[in-house]
Design a protein around this motif. Structure first.
Motif, PDB file in Angstrom:
ATOM      1  N   VAL A 100      43.665  53.882  34.962  1.00 23.68           N
ATOM      2  CA  VAL A 100      44.724  52.880  34.798  1.00 23.68           C
ATOM      3  C   VAL A 100      45.366  52.662  36.156  1.00 23.68           C
ATOM      4  N   GLY A 101      45.680  51.401  36.455  1.00 23.14           N
ATOM      5  CA  GLY A 101      46.241  51.129  37.761  1.00 23.14           C
ATOM      6  C   GLY A 101      47.169  49.939  37.790  1.00 23.14           C
ATOM      7  N   ILE A 102      47.588  49.592  38.993  1.00 22.77           N
ATOM      8  CA  ILE A 102      48.470  48.451  39.220  1.00 22.77           C
ATOM      9  C   ILE A 102      47.735  47.427  40.080  1.00 22.77           C
TER      10      ILE A 102
ATOM     11  N   LEU B  68      50.565  24.718  43.584  1.00 16.98           N
ATOM     12  CA  LEU B  68      51.857  25.394  43.653  1.00 16.98           C
ATOM     13  C   LEU B  68      51.625  26.886  43.880  1.00 16.98           C
ATOM     14  N   SER B  69      52.244  27.442  44.923  1.00 19.35           N
ATOM     15  CA  SER B  69      52.109  28.879  45.202  1.00 19.35           C
ATOM     16  C   SER B  69      52.941  29.703  44.227  1.00 19.35           C
ATOM     17  N   GLY B  70      52.431  30.873  43.895  1.00 18.94           N
ATOM     18  CA  GLY B  70      53.147  31.780  43.003  1.00 18.94           C
ATOM     19  C   GLY B  70      52.611  33.189  43.171  1.00 18.94           C
ATOM     20  N   PHE B  71      52.735  34.005  42.134  1.00 17.17           N
ATOM     21  CA  PHE B  71      52.322  35.393  42.243  1.00 17.17           C
ATOM     22  C   PHE B  71      51.883  35.923  40.886  1.00 17.17           C
ATOM     23  N   ASN B  72      51.218  37.065  40.914  1.00 13.59           N
ATOM     24  CA  ASN B  72      50.870  37.806  39.703  1.00 13.59           C
ATOM     25  C   ASN B  72      51.078  39.284  39.973  1.00 13.59           C
ATOM     26  N   VAL B  73      51.524  40.023  38.960  1.00 11.29           N
ATOM     27  CA  VAL B  73      51.707  41.465  39.083  1.00 11.29           C
ATOM     28  C   VAL B  73      51.558  42.093  37.699  1.00 11.29           C
ATOM     29  N   GLY B  74      50.896  43.230  37.644  1.00  9.06           N
ATOM     30  CA  GLY B  74      50.719  43.852  36.342  1.00  9.06           C
ATOM     31  C   GLY B  74      49.952  45.152  36.411  1.00  9.06           C
ATOM     32  N   VAL B  75      49.453  45.571  35.260  1.00 11.41           N
ATOM     33  CA  VAL B  75      48.687  46.812  35.133  1.00 11.41           C
ATOM     34  C   VAL B  75      47.328  46.497  34.546  1.00 11.41           C
ATOM     35  N   ILE B  76      46.329  47.269  34.966  1.00  8.47           N
ATOM     36  CA  ILE B  76      44.984  47.115  34.438  1.00  8.47           C
ATOM     37  C   ILE B  76      44.436  48.482  34.069  1.00  8.47           C
ATOM     38  N   ALA B  77      43.368  48.464  33.293  1.00  5.25           N
ATOM     39  CA  ALA B  77      42.623  49.674  32.978  1.00  5.25           C
ATOM     40  C   ALA B  77      41.157  49.410  33.268  1.00  5.25           C
ATOM     41  N   ASP B  78      40.458  50.442  33.679  1.00  4.79           N
ATOM     42  CA  ASP B  78      39.017  50.345  33.940  1.00  4.79           C
ATOM     43  C   ASP B  78      38.304  51.297  32.995  1.00  4.79           C
TER      44      ASP B  78
ATOM     45  N   ILE C  36      36.874  50.075  46.851  1.00  4.24           N
ATOM     46  CA  ILE C  36      36.646  51.098  47.858  1.00  4.24           C
ATOM     47  C   ILE C  36      37.508  52.297  47.497  1.00  4.24           C
ATOM     48  N   SER C  37      36.828  53.405  47.139  1.00  2.00           N
ATOM     49  CA  SER C  37      37.519  54.542  46.526  1.00  2.00           C
ATOM     50  C   SER C  37      38.282  54.019  45.313  1.00  2.00           C
ATOM     51  N   ASN C  38      39.595  54.138  45.284  1.00  2.29           N
ATOM     52  CA  ASN C  38      40.354  53.642  44.135  1.00  2.29           C
ATOM     53  C   ASN C  38      41.066  52.321  44.414  1.00  2.29           C
ATOM     54  N   PHE C  39      40.813  51.738  45.580  1.00  2.00           N
ATOM     55  CA  PHE C  39      41.460  50.479  45.950  1.00  2.00           C
ATOM     56  C   PHE C  39      40.605  49.292  45.531  1.00  2.00           C
ATOM     57  N   LEU C  40      41.275  48.222  45.100  1.00  2.00           N
ATOM     58  CA  LEU C  40      40.600  46.995  44.677  1.00  2.00           C
ATOM     59  C   LEU C  40      41.103  45.817  45.499  1.00  2.00           C
ATOM     60  N   ILE C  41      40.202  44.879  45.782  1.00  3.67           N
ATOM     61  CA  ILE C  41      40.586  43.574  46.295  1.00  3.67           C
ATOM     62  C   ILE C  41      39.704  42.554  45.603  1.00  3.67           C
ATOM     63  N   SER C  42      40.321  41.467  45.104  1.00  2.00           N
ATOM     64  CA  SER C  42      39.540  40.521  44.314  1.00  2.00           C
ATOM     65  C   SER C  42      40.057  39.103  44.484  1.00  2.00           C
TER      66      SER C  42
ATOM     67  N   VAL D  47      44.318  35.677  44.602  1.00  2.00           N
ATOM     68  CA  VAL D  47      43.811  36.753  45.460  1.00  2.00           C
ATOM     69  C   VAL D  47      44.710  37.956  45.228  1.00  2.00           C
ATOM     70  N   SER D  48      44.123  39.091  44.841  1.00  2.00           N
ATOM     71  CA  SER D  48      44.921  40.245  44.432  1.00  2.00           C
ATOM     72  C   SER D  48      44.385  41.532  45.044  1.00  2.00           C
ATOM     73  N   VAL D  49      45.288  42.517  45.132  1.00  2.00           N
ATOM     74  CA  VAL D  49      44.910  43.862  45.533  1.00  2.00           C
ATOM     75  C   VAL D  49      45.442  44.825  44.468  1.00  2.00           C
ATOM     76  N   GLY D  50      44.794  45.968  44.346  1.00  2.00           N
ATOM     77  CA  GLY D  50      45.227  46.918  43.331  1.00  2.00           C
ATOM     78  C   GLY D  50      44.799  48.345  43.641  1.00  2.00           C
ATOM     79  N   TYR D  51      45.262  49.252  42.805  1.00  5.35           N
ATOM     80  CA  TYR D  51      44.919  50.662  42.959  1.00  5.35           C
ATOM     81  C   TYR D  51      44.745  51.264  41.573  1.00  5.35           C
ATOM     82  N   LEU D  52      43.629  51.991  41.378  1.00  9.08           N
ATOM     83  CA  LEU D  52      43.334  52.660  40.121  1.00  9.08           C
ATOM     84  C   LEU D  52      43.570  54.153  40.281  1.00  9.08           C
ATOM     85  N   PHE D  53      44.358  54.723  39.394  1.00  8.66           N
ATOM     86  CA  PHE D  53      44.669  56.150  39.438  1.00  8.66           C
ATOM     87  C   PHE D  53      43.602  56.937  38.682  1.00  8.66           C
ATOM     88  N   GLY D  54      43.172  58.051  39.233  1.00  2.94           N
ATOM     89  CA  GLY D  54      42.182  58.883  38.569  1.00  2.94           C
ATOM     90  C   GLY D  54      40.875  58.883  39.299  1.00  2.94           C
TER      91      GLY D  54
END
Length: 237
Positions: free
Chosen positions: A25-27, A50-60, A193-199, A228-235
């Motif tokens: 699970v990550g952000i 229109l520019s904006g943003f996204n933020v949340g949690v994901i699971a793999d 890359i390891s637990n880091f995501l870019i998409s 365009v997002s970046v994230g980190y998965l814990f575990g």
């Protein structure tokens, strides 16, 4: 049970299912470039992004370790569009200028299936596809009008219509209200890359955003969002 309760319960169950399956699970968060289609061919040529943003949690949730995963999530995300009439730098009596911005915000649940291509011990390239379901929670309509007499601005909160996507004959439904529910599909590519995501992701709305619109024979007034997002998965893996 209200539609809002059903939607939030579905989102909670999605992440609970992933957690029980010992998924990581990550952000995740990033930048959105949103628009709304304006023509029957689904293009946005008469509207501006229109520019904006996204933020949340994901699971793999690994279905085939390092090869295929199910990735549900819950995000706060902004969408919308803006349009301009006239030339702000050349305002005359007969040629005023106006800019309109519509900036809705949603709680969105993506349900992506992600195929991975290992390129190292702790690195993979990936591509994913899946549906999303969204629930409108906030947003603003803004305007700016310039004439030879000066400039005026204003804003109002977006009015959400809980009765749609069903048309109940309410004559007050129309373009001054937005459908509470949106749904569509996502396609994405990225690297882990390891637990880091870019998409990078493109979201294609299948439902019309304005209340009272039920004609499905054209592609007008549907959400389009590039992210365009970046994230980190814990575990561990």
């Amino acid at each position: 049970m209200t539609k809002k309760t059903i939607f939030l319960s579905f989102a909670a169950m999605t992440l609970s299912f992933a957690a029980m399956a010992q998924a990581r699970v990550g952000i995740k968060g990033g930048w959105n470039l949103a628009n709304i289609t304006t023509s029957n061919d689904g293009s946005t040529k008469d509207a501006k992004s229109l520019s904006g943003f996204n933020v949340g949690v994901i699971a793999d949730l690994p279905l085939v370790p390092r090869i295929l995963s199910f990735q549900p999530g819950v995000f706060y995300t902004t969408k919308g569009t803006k349009s301009e009439v006239g030339d702000k730098n050349n305002v005359t009596v007969t040629n005023p200028y106006a800019k309109y911005t519509q900036n809705p915000s949603y709680i969105e649940v993506p349900l992506n299936f992600v195929a991975k291509l290992p390129v190292g011990e702790h690195a993979s390239l990936f591509a994913g596809v899946g549906p999303y379901f969204a629930f409108g929670v906030a947003g603003k309509n803004k305007y700016e009008a310039t004439t030879v007499a000066g400039t005026t601005t204003g804003s109002s909160s977006i009015k959400w219509d809980d009765d749609t996507p069903f048309n109940n004959g309410d004559l007050n439904q129309g373009r001054d209200k937005w459908k509470r529910f949106d749904w569509g599909g996502n396609v994405q590519v990225g690297a882990e890359i390891s637990n880091f995501l870019i998409s990078a992701q493109y979201g294609i709305g299948f439902a019309k955003v304005y209340s009272g619109e039920i004609n499905s024979t054209d592609n007008k007034d549907k959400n389009r969002v590039f992210s365009v997002s970046v994230g980190y998965l814990f575990g561990g893996k």
